[in-house]
Design a protein around this motif. Structure first.
Motif, PDB file in Angstrom:
ATOM      1  N   UNK A  44     -35.354 -27.699  80.558  1.00  0.00           N
ATOM      2  CA  UNK A  44     -36.013 -26.041  80.425  1.00  0.00           C
ATOM      3  C   UNK A  44     -35.624 -25.648  82.172  1.00  0.00           C
ATOM      4  N   UNK A  45     -36.353 -26.633  83.095  1.00  0.00           N
ATOM      5  CA  UNK A  45     -36.342 -26.512  84.587  1.00  0.00           C
ATOM      6  C   UNK A  45     -34.943 -25.566  85.196  1.00  0.00           C
ATOM      7  N   UNK A  46     -34.030 -26.738  85.023  1.00  0.00           N
ATOM      8  CA  UNK A  46     -32.918 -26.446  84.906  1.00  0.00           C
ATOM      9  C   UNK A  46     -32.216 -24.681  84.426  1.00  0.00           C
ATOM     10  N   UNK A  47     -32.959 -25.244  83.660  1.00  0.00           N
ATOM     11  CA  UNK A  47     -31.802 -23.630  83.125  1.00  0.00           C
ATOM     12  C   UNK A  47     -32.241 -22.896  82.724  1.00  0.00           C
ATOM     13  N   UNK A  48     -33.742 -22.531  82.718  1.00  0.00           N
ATOM     14  CA  UNK A  48     -35.007 -21.587  82.368  1.00  0.00           C
ATOM     15  C   UNK A  48     -35.374 -22.057  81.101  1.00  0.00           C
TER      16      UNK A  48
ATOM     17  N   UNK B 189     -32.342 -23.535  72.638  1.00  0.00           N
ATOM     18  CA  UNK B 189     -31.026 -23.356  72.882  1.00  0.00           C
ATOM     19  C   UNK B 189     -31.161 -22.432  74.038  1.00  0.00           C
ATOM     20  N   UNK B 190     -29.989 -22.276  74.427  1.00  0.00           N
ATOM     21  CA  UNK B 190     -29.523 -21.289  75.317  1.00  0.00           C
ATOM     22  C   UNK B 190     -28.273 -20.610  74.959  1.00  0.00           C
ATOM     23  N   UNK B 191     -28.362 -19.573  74.287  1.00  0.00           N
ATOM     24  CA  UNK B 191     -27.140 -19.093  73.327  1.00  0.00           C
ATOM     25  C   UNK B 191     -25.528 -18.702  74.378  1.00  0.00           C
ATOM     26  N   UNK B 192     -26.449 -18.082  75.128  1.00  0.00           N
ATOM     27  CA  UNK B 192     -26.363 -17.555  77.155  1.00  0.00           C
ATOM     28  C   UNK B 192     -24.673 -17.837  77.581  1.00  0.00           C
TER      29      UNK B 192
END
Length: 204
Positions: A51-55, A71-74
């Motif tokens: 989460x720290x890396x991807x937001x 999930x990080x759909x974008x």
């Protein structure tokens, strides 16, 4: 309305920032290591590290009754994790126009867009095949890799999703003997011996 627009702009900014971080990491390392990582996204990381890396991502029900999915759909990324320990259970990426994953590949050269015949030539027959909803998944769980291919449409016969999982290596004869044992695990065996048989990690 203004608050909603502000939240959308903030989320878009976070996604672009995360994509930039991944793209920067991709210049140095575009390797998918089955059972270990997809570039900078590592199975042995805690969910908070990813989460720290991807937001911040979107929280969803997980693949197991005890797990959760982020999930990080974008970006075409998802992880399944144990909310009690924060341990990551698997990491998945999918082909996406806005994601950098097309540049990532396994040591065998398998990447998003790889053809079915090339997968089978490089990896051999999968240990398990699951087909549903216009998709077919090849499970190479002993190596820590699962590949999902499209069955129909313009991308038919090519890899659309790649997932790294903890390697699952069968031990012993894999027989269940009622009242006695499940393969190498015997009823009444000392716990330290059972742990030695099981090894460390989730499926190792």
């Amino acid at each position: 309305m203004r608050n909603r627009r502000h939240r959308l702009i903030k989320l878009a900014t976070l996604s672009f920032t995360a994509l930039a971080a991944i793209s920067a990491a991709a210049k140095a390392d575009r390797l998918i290591v089955p059972g270990e990582r997809i570039g900078p996204l590592r199975l042995d990381a805690k969910v908070g590290e990813i989460v720290k890396l991807l937001g911040p991502g979107t929280l969803r029900p997980g693949g197991w009754s005890f797990s959760k999915m982020q999930t990080w759909d974008a970006m075409g990324v998802w992880i399944d994790f144990d909310p009690g320990t924060g341990n990551v259970l698997w990491i998945g990426t999918e082909a996406s126009g806005s994601g950098p994953w097309a540049e990532y590949s396994t040591p065998e050269g398998i990447r998003s867009g790889a053809r079915r015949d090339d997968v089978l030539a490089a990896m051999g027959s999968p240990e398990r095949t699951v087909s549903a909803g216009g998709l077919t998944s090849f499970y190479y769980d002993s190596r820590g890799l699962r590949l999902t291919l499209a069955d129909t449409g313009p991308h038919a016969g090519t890899v659309r999703e790649i997932r790294v999982v903890w390697p699952s290596v069968p031990r012993g004869d894999t027989l269940i003997v009622p009242g006695r044992r499940i393969s190498t695990l015997e009823v009444g065996m000392p716990i330290d011996r059972a742990l030695t048989q099981l090894g460390d990690g989730y499926h190792r």
